[in-house]
Design a protein around this motif. Structure first.
Motif, PDB file in Angstrom:
ATOM      1  N   SER A 145      30.652  13.683  22.658  1.00 18.90           N
ATOM      2  CA  SER A 145      29.880  12.441  22.587  1.00 18.90           C
ATOM      3  C   SER A 145      28.436  12.662  22.989  1.00 18.90           C
ATOM      4  N   ARG A 146      28.201  13.448  24.016  1.00 18.59           N
ATOM      5  CA  ARG A 146      26.845  13.691  24.489  1.00 18.59           C
ATOM      6  C   ARG A 146      26.051  14.507  23.470  1.00 18.59           C
ATOM      7  N   ALA A 147      26.701  15.482  22.855  1.00 17.69           N
ATOM      8  CA  ALA A 147      26.023  16.290  21.847  1.00 17.69           C
ATOM      9  C   ALA A 147      25.638  15.446  20.641  1.00 17.69           C
ATOM     10  N   ALA A 148      26.560  14.603  20.184  1.00 19.74           N
ATOM     11  CA  ALA A 148      26.287  13.752  19.026  1.00 19.74           C
ATOM     12  C   ALA A 148      25.217  12.718  19.343  1.00 19.74           C
ATOM     13  N   LEU A 149      25.254  12.162  20.559  1.00 17.59           N
ATOM     14  CA  LEU A 149      24.263  11.176  20.960  1.00 17.59           C
ATOM     15  C   LEU A 149      22.866  11.792  21.002  1.00 17.59           C
ATOM     16  N   MET A 150      22.761  12.997  21.545  1.00 15.88           N
ATOM     17  CA  MET A 150      21.453  13.638  21.698  1.00 15.88           C
ATOM     18  C   MET A 150      20.867  14.121  20.373  1.00 15.88           C
ATOM     19  N   THR A 151      21.699  14.320  19.356  1.00 16.15           N
ATOM     20  CA  THR A 151      21.208  14.903  18.100  1.00 16.15           C
ATOM     21  C   THR A 151      21.328  13.983  16.891  1.00 16.15           C
ATOM     22  N   GLY A 152      22.147  12.932  16.979  1.00 14.00           N
ATOM     23  CA  GLY A 152      22.394  12.091  15.813  1.00 14.00           C
ATOM     24  C   GLY A 152      23.253  12.769  14.770  1.00 14.00           C
ATOM     25  N   ARG A 153      23.990  13.814  15.189  1.00 12.16           N
ATOM     26  CA  ARG A 153      24.764  14.618  14.244  1.00 12.16           C
ATOM     27  C   ARG A 153      26.178  14.833  14.787  1.00 12.16           C
ATOM     28  N   TYR A 154      27.106  15.120  13.877  1.00 10.43           N
ATOM     29  CA  TYR A 154      28.474  15.407  14.315  1.00 10.43           C
ATOM     30  C   TYR A 154      28.453  16.564  15.314  1.00 10.43           C
ATOM     31  N   CYS A 155      29.257  16.426  16.385  1.00 12.24           N
ATOM     32  CA  CYS A 155      29.257  17.434  17.444  1.00 12.24           C
ATOM     33  C   CYS A 155      29.609  18.819  16.920  1.00 12.24           C
ATOM     34  N   THR A 156      30.469  18.876  15.918  1.00 12.84           N
ATOM     35  CA  THR A 156      30.890  20.175  15.388  1.00 12.84           C
ATOM     36  C   THR A 156      29.736  20.882  14.697  1.00 12.84           C
ATOM     37  N   ARG A 157      28.835  20.139  14.099  1.00 15.50           N
ATOM     38  CA  ARG A 157      27.658  20.766  13.478  1.00 15.50           C
ATOM     39  C   ARG A 157      26.783  21.451  14.515  1.00 15.50           C
ATOM     40  N   VAL A 158      26.737  20.874  15.723  1.00 18.17           N
ATOM     41  CA  VAL A 158      25.745  21.317  16.698  1.00 18.17           C
ATOM     42  C   VAL A 158      26.342  22.216  17.780  1.00 18.17           C
ATOM     43  N   GLY A 159      27.611  22.620  17.617  1.00 21.10           N
ATOM     44  CA  GLY A 159      28.192  23.655  18.463  1.00 21.10           C
ATOM     45  C   GLY A 159      28.888  23.183  19.718  1.00 21.10           C
ATOM     46  N   ALA A 160      28.826  21.881  20.040  1.00 19.65           N
ATOM     47  CA  ALA A 160      29.375  21.390  21.310  1.00 19.65           C
ATOM     48  C   ALA A 160      30.494  20.408  21.031  1.00 19.65           C
ATOM     49  N   TRP A 161      31.687  20.921  20.789  1.00 18.65           N
ATOM     50  CA  TRP A 161      32.793  20.056  20.383  1.00 18.65           C
ATOM     51  C   TRP A 161      33.921  20.004  21.409  1.00 18.65           C
ATOM     52  N   ALA A 162      33.745  20.649  22.577  1.00 15.67           N
ATOM     53  CA  ALA A 162      34.767  20.594  23.620  1.00 15.67           C
ATOM     54  C   ALA A 162      34.079  20.756  24.965  1.00 15.67           C
ATOM     55  N   VAL A 163      34.856  20.739  26.052  1.00 16.25           N
ATOM     56  CA  VAL A 163      34.258  20.595  27.376  1.00 16.25           C
ATOM     57  C   VAL A 163      34.174  21.894  28.165  1.00 16.25           C
ATOM     58  N   VAL A 219      31.300  19.739   7.391  1.00 16.54           N
ATOM     59  CA  VAL A 219      30.897  19.923   8.778  1.00 16.54           C
ATOM     60  C   VAL A 219      31.449  21.217   9.359  1.00 16.54           C
ATOM     61  N   HIS A 220      32.733  21.461   9.206  1.00 22.01           N
ATOM     62  CA  HIS A 220      33.299  22.700   9.741  1.00 22.01           C
ATOM     63  C   HIS A 220      32.825  23.905   8.940  1.00 22.01           C
ATOM     64  N   GLY A 221      32.594  23.698   7.669  1.00 24.48           N
ATOM     65  CA  GLY A 221      32.132  24.812   6.849  1.00 24.48           C
ATOM     66  C   GLY A 221      30.715  25.241   7.148  1.00 24.48           C
ATOM     67  N   SER A 222      29.895  24.343   7.691  1.00 23.19           N
ATOM     68  CA  SER A 222      28.483  24.659   7.929  1.00 23.19           C
ATOM     69  C   SER A 222      28.188  25.036   9.375  1.00 23.19           C
ATOM     70  N   ARG A 223      29.150  24.865  10.272  1.00 21.81           N
ATOM     71  CA  ARG A 223      28.871  25.102  11.686  1.00 21.81           C
ATOM     72  C   ARG A 223      28.903  26.595  12.023  1.00 21.81           C
ATOM     73  N   LYS A 224      28.262  26.926  13.146  1.00 22.79           N
ATOM     74  CA  LYS A 224      28.384  28.265  13.698  1.00 22.79           C
ATOM     75  C   LYS A 224      29.770  28.428  14.321  1.00 22.79           C
ATOM     76  N   ASP A 225      30.352  29.608  14.192  1.00 26.39           N
ATOM     77  CA  ASP A 225      31.643  29.829  14.826  1.00 26.39           C
ATOM     78  C   ASP A 225      31.534  29.753  16.346  1.00 26.39           C
ATOM     79  N   VAL A 226      30.374  30.163  16.866  1.00 24.20           N
ATOM     80  CA  VAL A 226      30.214  30.183  18.319  1.00 24.20           C
ATOM     81  C   VAL A 226      28.732  30.059  18.644  1.00 24.20           C
ATOM     82  N   VAL A 227      28.436  29.370  19.733  1.00 24.80           N
ATOM     83  CA  VAL A 227      27.100  29.375  20.317  1.00 24.80           C
ATOM     84  C   VAL A 227      27.158  30.294  21.526  1.00 24.80           C
ATOM     85  N   ARG A 228      26.254  31.238  21.603  1.00 26.76           N
ATOM     86  CA  ARG A 228      26.327  32.303  22.594  1.00 26.76           C
ATOM     87  C   ARG A 228      25.418  32.022  23.792  1.00 26.76           C
ATOM     88  N   PHE A 229      25.883  32.469  24.965  1.00 23.03           N
ATOM     89  CA  PHE A 229      24.996  32.509  26.117  1.00 23.03           C
ATOM     90  C   PHE A 229      23.894  33.528  25.854  1.00 23.03           C
TER      91      PHE A 229
END
Length: 606
Positions: free
Chosen positions: A97-115, A460-470
């Motif tokens: 929810s926080r990722a989608a709120l901050m970006t206006g985009r589905y959380c899965t697109r922006v890499g933050a879909w779990a806690v 959405v799942h097809g366009s997302r990154k598999d992982v966001v790295r530290f």
């Protein structure tokens, strides 16, 4: 006297140097006056914005929505002063929810879909709400819970917030925060620097907001106030929780309700402050929650607590997991106590605020939300029907990408009339409690909504990154990563400090990292945090970064072990192994700290 309006074609007006100079001074003064007036008009017309997001407070967790135990006078008053979005939806848990709120985009697109498990990292390439406000001339501040990544470049100070007071991780008491934080008299971080605070967490966040909004400035302000209340652990002063226990409410829910009472009291303080400082009329105040209630009625026993008649609660893709309260008050522009029943969501707020606040719209961003500006303003403009998708993804990667045989998380497809919950269909207008599955009666609706989900999944799942790295080694500042952020290979993640000493807990996992700059790195492994060091209780440590692997022996009483490794720039997978002295079994290191070593540091060690 010079006739500047002379019509004779043979007469050329002659202007002396001194007169020319005076005219330019006059024009410049006029221009400055116009610019100043224009800037003042813009300042007065562009609202201040306060976006309040509570944690785990559902639609039914306030008295104005029928809760029989709570009394929330300030939330109730705000509701009567607001445009109320009655069909407003978020994700079923907090980070998405926080990722989608901050970006206006589905959380899965922006890499933050779990806690946890590194799935709470908001892709650094995404543009945030705070960046857009800052770049449009607003002062920006964030106070409370971020939960979209702690180290740079994920931290809120790197994402557009100029002033930040917050805790780390997903809760003030979780791994990654100073040991001993318990919501009272904690250590939080002011602009990245730890600072001791006296008082209760929610009181502190509101105190900091009120200090921020009264600072002298020609700029309007944008405040993001995401509280960690009412998330567990349910800790609050007894004077808030005791009245509920005295009504026979079990202690956890009594404390949860007590946290709501405390929040309501603080909301009243903020509203009073806005009135006293003559800021209320031109401040757009938005209140919402990040997911459904954590302490409402359970799906199995709907009489166990209160959830405003909805099925499910936090984590569920039924209505109670994602339909939440949302009030929007802007006294200078909107009449209060007006309800909007059209289908809206958290992704709508960023495009909406861009329109309402005349912000600079980023040219290279495609929003998944739509602007509600006309809807909120009472425009008669048609609000087209829409289809929204809700998912509850696990922390693991959704690995399949093909149409057939792929892994799909629990999901719901929302329209004005229908809710497709996996293979179940509900007519939400006539069955808001989702009691009767009518999928067999409307197979054509099921097919249509299922097709909408499949199209979403491909997109959405097809366009997302598999992982966001530290990211490590961007400079010589140490980067800390912890057990709560690894991808498990044995067991699971843990996130509570009380779990760290458990000798029977034999778990492990890997982290995905990006080395920003090639060089020599110091990599320190610990089992306990640096402010509560204790023996590592291992006799061997092994480290693998990409294809590089090293092993060291150590004494069980040592609290850490450090490797020095030359690393190439680019992506790497990191994993550690600690061999327990007593059992000779293996667990991973719970804390890993990366530091890029300068040549001077190396030479001094030789």
């Amino acid at each position: 006297m010079v006739d500047l309006d002379c019509h004779c074609p043979h007469t050329i007006p002659i202007i002396s140097h001194s007169m020319h100079h005076r005219i330019w001074i006059l024009l410049a003064a006029c221009l400055a006056t116009c610019v100043s007036a224009s800037a003042q008009t813009a300042k007065e017309s562009r609202p201040n914005v306060i976006l309040v997001v509570t944690d785990d407070q559902g639609y039914g967790d306030m008295s104005c929505h029928g809760n029989p135990w709570l009394n929330t006078p300030n939330l109730d008053r705000l509701a009567t002063q607001s445009v109320r979005l009655e069909n407003f939806h978020v994700d079923p848990v907090c980070t998405p929810s926080r990722a989608a709120l901050m970006t206006g985009r589905y959380c899965t697109r922006v890499g933050a879909w779990a806690v946890t498990e590194g799935r709470q990292l908001l892709d650094p390439d995404e543009t945030t709400m705070a960046e857009i406000f800052r770049d449009s001339g607003y002062r920006t501040g964030m106070f409370g819970k971020w939960h979209l990544g702690d180290p740079p470049p994920f931290a809120p100070r790197e994402r557009g917030f100029e002033t930040v007071v917050r805790h780390m991780a997903g809760g003030a008491d979780e791994i990654g925060n100073p040991t001993g934080n318990d919501y009272f008299d904690d250590t939080y971080y002011r602009n990245g620097t730890p600072e001791s605070f006296n008082g209760y967490c929610t009181d502190i966040w509101f105190d900091e907001v009120m200090d921020f909004i009264q600072e002298e400035s020609e700029q309007p302000f944008f405040v993001y106030l995401p509280t960690n209340a009412m998330h567990s652990p349910y800790l609050v002063a007894d004077r808030y929780s005791d009245p509920f226990e005295q009504q026979g409410i079990e202690p956890k829910r009594a404390a949860f309700y007590g946290m709501i009472q405390n929040f309501d009291e603080n909301l009243g303080r903020l509203l009073k402050k806005l009135d006293q400082d003559n800021l209320r009329d031109n401040t757009l105040l938005v209140f919402m929650s990040d997911n459904g209630t954590a302490q409402g009625a359970s799906e199995q026993n709907r009489k166990d607590g209160f959830n405003a008649g909805m099925r499910g609660k936090k984590g569920s893709v039924y209505e109670g997991g994602h339909r939440v309260p949302c009030f929007a008050s802007w006294p200078a522009k909107w009449d209060g106590n007006r309800r909007i029943h059209q289908l809206t969501c958290h992704r709508d707020w960023l495009p909406t605020l861009i329109d309402l606040c005349d912000l600079k719209r980023p040219a290279d961003v495609s929003f998944d939300g739509r602007s509600m500006a006309g809807l909120l303003g009472g425009s008669s403009q048609q609000w087209p029907e829409r289809t929204l998708i809700i998912e509850r993804q696990s922390d693991n990667v959704v690995s399949a990408t093909k149409t057939q045989g792929r892994a799909q998380p629990p999901f719901a497809v929302l329209t004005d009339q229908w809710r497709l919950v996996r293979d179940e269909l509900y007519d939400i207008r006539n069955d808001p409690g989702q009691f009767k599955n009518i999928a067999a009666e409307h197979p054509e609706v099921v097919r249509e909504l299922r097709a909408a989900y499949d199209a979403y999944f491909e997109d959405v799942h097809g366009s997302r990154k598999d992982v966001v790295r530290f990211i490590v080694g961007k400079d010589t500042t140490p980067t800390l990563i912890t057990v709560r952020d690894w991808h498990p290979t044995e067991g699971r993640v843990i996130w509570k400090p009380s779990q760290l000493p458990d000798n029977d807990l034999l778990i492990n996992g890997f982290w995905e990292i990006e080395v920003a700059e090639a060089g020599r790195y110091s990599i320190e492994l610990r089992r306990f945090p640096d402010d509560a060091l204790a023996p590592i209780q291992a006799d061997q440590a092994r480290l693998r970064v990409g294809s590089i692997e090293q092993t060291q022996t150590l004494k069980p009483e040592e609290s850490s072990v450090t490797f020095e490794i030359d690393l190439a720039a680019g992506p790497h997978r990191l994993q550690t192994w600690l061999r327990d002295v007593a059992s000779q079994k293996i667990r991973g290191a719970y804390f890993v700290e990366f530091t890029r070593i300068e040549p001077s540091d190396l030479s001094s060690r030789r």
